[in-house]
Design an enzyme around this catalytic site. Structure first.
Site, PDB file in Angstrom:
ATOM      1  N   ASP A   1      -6.501  24.404  40.946  1.00  0.00           N
ATOM      2  CA  ASP A   1      -6.715  23.242  40.070  1.00  0.00           C
ATOM      3  C   ASP A   1      -6.190  23.491  38.654  1.00  0.00           C
ATOM      4  OD1 ASP A   1      -8.643  24.045  41.992  1.00  0.00           O
ATOM      5  OD2 ASP A   1     -10.047  22.501  41.394  1.00  0.00           O
TER       6      ASP A   1
ATOM      7  N   ASP B   1     -10.831  23.814  31.724  1.00  0.00           N
ATOM      8  CA  ASP B   1     -10.574  22.386  31.918  1.00  0.00           C
ATOM      9  C   ASP B   1     -10.387  21.585  30.638  1.00  0.00           C
ATOM     10  OD1 ASP B   1     -10.286  22.287  34.663  1.00  0.00           O
ATOM     11  OD2 ASP B   1     -12.435  22.303  34.998  1.00  0.00           O
TER      12      ASP B   1
HETATM   13  N1  GLY Z   1     -12.211  21.570  39.918  1.00  0.00           N
HETATM   14  C1  GLY Z   1     -11.532  20.384  40.146  1.00  0.00           C
HETATM   15  C2  GLY Z   1     -11.739  19.771  41.467  1.00  0.00           C
HETATM   16  O1  GLY Z   1     -12.836  19.725  41.977  1.00  0.00           O
HETATM   17  O2  GLY Z   1     -10.799  19.310  42.030  1.00  0.00           O
END
Ligand code: GLY
Length: 410
Positions: free
Chosen positions: A183, A120
């Protein structure tokens, strides 16, 4: 032409608050950014009160059901969204005071540039330093983005063709070997933008390989996606497809669909690859018919409690931003640009209503109410979240840019 699309979309009359006239999108945007300015300044005061300092950077995370601000440290995946929202408000207002806040909450994230144990880094640095660099040209911000992209690229495995999402951690429920979540498409933007900024083609190659592999292995025939695919890191073989934050392994976790839509639209924006555009359209065509009348999706498209289940404002905001962008890319295709823009407008008008927009001085300074972080985990359920705010503001700015640009530049 886009003006007439906007006008047609605006014809879906909406009454803002107690006002009895249809509010134009321009007026709505002005109203939301005025509210956002106040709210984000309040959030800064609340963080100071909670003990924020350069040595102890605190980031807003959510508001609990007792009304308390819950903070995180800089390593939580959402640390870039609050500074990102501040940059977007600065972009709209030009207010130097907001710029100073944006710098304050961006620069505490500096050490993320060397992070190699999580994917991230893209979310964290793009929203903060990426917007900061775009708006100020600060060369120190550019250096952070280049370092961050190279740190993220260390997570690429050529046998799999993807960057790894999570490393093993005690709170992860399964012993994955090489997990990749949908994601993670969002983190590819840091690689693509840094590839241009820092002149490193290898970053772009990593992003393209990741996107093509996700397209092949995460998606079902109907355009919906699995949340997580685990790979054998040696052979690259798919080991399992499952959910973590969704209703079921077979279901469509709504924010995951939103990340996919945004991610593949973004891939097209940077590369011009037709396969990415076609894929984004396929995702859009899957999810649009599944939106409720007001445009804000349930937290999982397949939840068994619909229509009595929770909506997720974050997924709505991400979809709106992606759909505005996508509408600018499909303008030659019959009716799609109009459709995508009008769905985005529907979502944005609902988010700007009293049902979703925080009242002045409420919700600790967040902008939107009613998001769902992780329902199966029982965490951040029906609360304000920083990424909802960020993508809501981004969507409004994108909408404004689209409606004001001359046709020849679209
Ligand atoms: N991991 C990112 C979300 O919860 O959308």
């Amino acid at each position: 032409m886009k003006k007439s699309i906007i006008a047609a979309a605006a014809a879906s009359c909406f009454l803002a608050g107690a006002c009895c006239q249809t509010e134009s999108m321009e007026e709505l945007t002005e109203r939301v950014f005025a509210r956002a300015s106040e709210q984000l300044a309040l959030l800064d005061s609340n963080l100071d009160e909670a003990g924020f300092s350069e040595e102890l950077a605190l980031c807003p995370r959510y508001v609990d059901h007792e009304g308390n601000l819950v903070t995180s440290n800089i390593w939580w995946w959402c640390s870039g969204f609050y500074p990102g929202s501040l940059w977007l408000v600065y972009e709209y207002t030009g207010d130097e005071g907001v710029k100073a806040l944006a710098e304050k909450h961006t620069e505490v994230l500096d050490s993320i540039r060397f992070r190699t144990n999580d994917h991230d880094v893209g979310f964290q640095l793009d929203c903060s330093y990426g917007n900061g660099y775009r708006l100020t040209g600060n060369p120190e911000y550019k250096a952070v983005l280049c370092d961050g992209a190279h740190s993220l690229a260390t997570r690429f495995n050529p046998a799999v063709g993807c960057t790894r999402s999570w490393d093993p951690a005690p709170d992860h429920i399964a012993a994955w070997k090489f997990p990749v979540i949908i994601d993670n498409m969002m983190n590819m933007e840091l690689l693509l933008s840094a590839s241009e900024l820092c002149g490193d083609e290898s970053l772009r190659a990593v992003a393209e390989s990741h996107a093509m592999t996700v397209m092949k292995n995460h998606f079902r025939e109907d355009g919906s996606s699995f949340h997580l695919v685990d790979y054998d890191p040696v052979s690259g073989e798919v080991l399992v497809r499952q959910t973590v934050q969704g209703f079921a392994d077979w279901s469509s976790w709504t924010r995951g669909q939103a990340w996919g839509l945004y991610g593949f639209t973004m891939m097209y924006q940077y590369t011009g690859g037709r396969q990415y555009l076609d894929h984004a359209v396929k995702i859009a065509e899957y999810l649009i018919p599944r939106l409720p009348e007001d445009g804000i999706p349930y937290w999982d498209f397949d939840s068994d409690l619909i229509p009595d289940d929770l909506r997720d404002a974050s997924a709505g905001a991400i979809m709106a931003s992606a759909l505005v962008q996508l509408s600018g890319f499909v303008r030659d295709e019959a009716g799609r640009a109009e459709k995508y823009l009008s769905v985005a407008e529907r979502i944005l008008r609902t988010l700007a209503s009293d049902e979703y927009l925080a009242a002045p001085g409420e919700d600790c300074g967040f902008i939107l109410k009613h998001s769902v972080g992780n329902k199966p985990g029982g965490v951040e359920v029906d609360v304000p979240l920083t990424y909802s705010d960020y993508y809501f503001l981004e969507a409004l700015l994108r909408y404004r840019a689209l409606s004001s640009s001359p046709r020849s530049e679209r």
